[in-house]
Design a protein around this motif. Structure first.
Motif, short mmCIF file in Angstrom:
data_model
loop_
_atom_site.label_atom_id
_atom_site.label_comp_id
_atom_site.label_asym_id
_atom_site.label_seq_id
_atom_site.Cartn_x
_atom_site.Cartn_y
_atom_site.Cartn_z
N UNK A 31 29.75 -27.79 13.13
CA UNK A 31 29.49 -27.60 11.70
C UNK A 31 29.80 -28.83 10.85
N UNK A 32 30.91 -29.53 11.17
CA UNK A 32 31.40 -30.56 10.26
C UNK A 32 31.23 -32.00 10.74
N UNK A 33 30.80 -32.22 11.96
CA UNK A 33 30.71 -33.59 12.49
C UNK A 33 29.91 -34.51 11.57
N UNK A 34 28.82 -34.04 11.04
CA UNK A 34 27.98 -34.88 10.19
C UNK A 34 28.46 -34.99 8.75
N UNK A 35 29.60 -34.37 8.45
CA UNK A 35 30.18 -34.46 7.11
C UNK A 35 31.05 -35.71 6.94
N UNK A 36 31.30 -36.41 8.04
CA UNK A 36 32.20 -37.57 8.01
C UNK A 36 31.41 -38.83 7.70
N UNK A 37 31.97 -39.66 6.83
CA UNK A 37 31.31 -40.91 6.45
C UNK A 37 31.30 -41.87 7.63
N UNK A 38 30.31 -42.76 7.71
CA UNK A 38 30.35 -43.81 8.73
C UNK A 38 31.66 -44.60 8.60
N UNK A 39 32.29 -44.85 9.73
CA UNK A 39 33.59 -45.52 9.72
C UNK A 39 34.75 -44.55 9.59
N UNK A 40 34.45 -43.25 9.42
CA UNK A 40 35.49 -42.24 9.30
C UNK A 40 36.13 -41.90 10.63
N UNK A 41 37.03 -40.94 10.62
CA UNK A 41 37.79 -40.57 11.80
C UNK A 41 37.64 -39.08 12.08
#
Length: 178
Positions: free
Chosen positions: A80-90
């Motif tokens: 559900x949330x994997x694509x909610x993280x900004x590039x370079x995020x953790x």
């Protein structure tokens, strides 16, 4: 400084408590904070997540669209949330419960066998604190001492064993090396 963190998993895993610890630590450090919990109607065993923002500047909305970090403790939450993280995020994954790796290559993945570690340490319900320790270490959002200060204020003085066990779990995660 701004950290937008989503914590997600099943009810009963301490997802909401993890978010509350980060929010409380932020308040202790005079930061602006937002803590927005969400859980399914069944509570234990249902889905649970919370959005936590810690920032120097004012926070306009408690809803996170672009997370800087994601903590997941079950497979559906990763989906559900994997694509909610900004590039370079953790992205922090409880690898004892989630075998799938993060599909994105533009984020840093931290795989921590938190549930197994908690079980092996005799701290069965504290996998959330183990992952939280790793989050604090890798994001630099707080020092370990600042996190400890928040825990001391959150855990009742009448239950010193709770503080001791939570601190053991936090330290295990903070010191964990993949």
């Amino acid at each position: 400084m701004r950290h937008d963190i989503i914590f997600a998993g099943f009810g009963g895993q301490g997802i909401l408590f993890s978010g509350k610890v980060i929010a409380y630590a932020g308040m202790n450090e005079n930061k602006n904070v937002s803590h927005l919990p969400s859980y399914g109607p069944e509570m234990r065993g249902g889905t649970a997540n919370c959005h936590v923002i810690v920032a120097d500047e004012e926070i306009a909305s408690p809803i996170i669209v672009d997370a800087t970090s994601l903590v997941v403790m079950n497979g559906p939450s990763l989906e559900k949330f994997e694509n909610s993280v900004v590039p370079g995020g953790k992205i922090f994954v409880d690898s004892a419960l989630i075998s799938r790796k993060v599909e994105r290559t533009d984020v840093d993945e931290y795989r921590i066998p938190a549930t197994k570690m908690a079980h092996d340490m005799g701290l069965g319900k504290l996998a959330n604190m183990i992952i939280l320790g790793k989050v604090v270490k890798e994001t630099g959002i707080f020092t370990f001492e600042q996190l400890e200060g928040a825990m001391k204020k959150m855990v009742p003085a009448s239950r010193p064993e709770l503080l001791e066990n939570n601190m053991k779990a936090l330290k295990a995660g903070y010191d964990y090396a993949e």
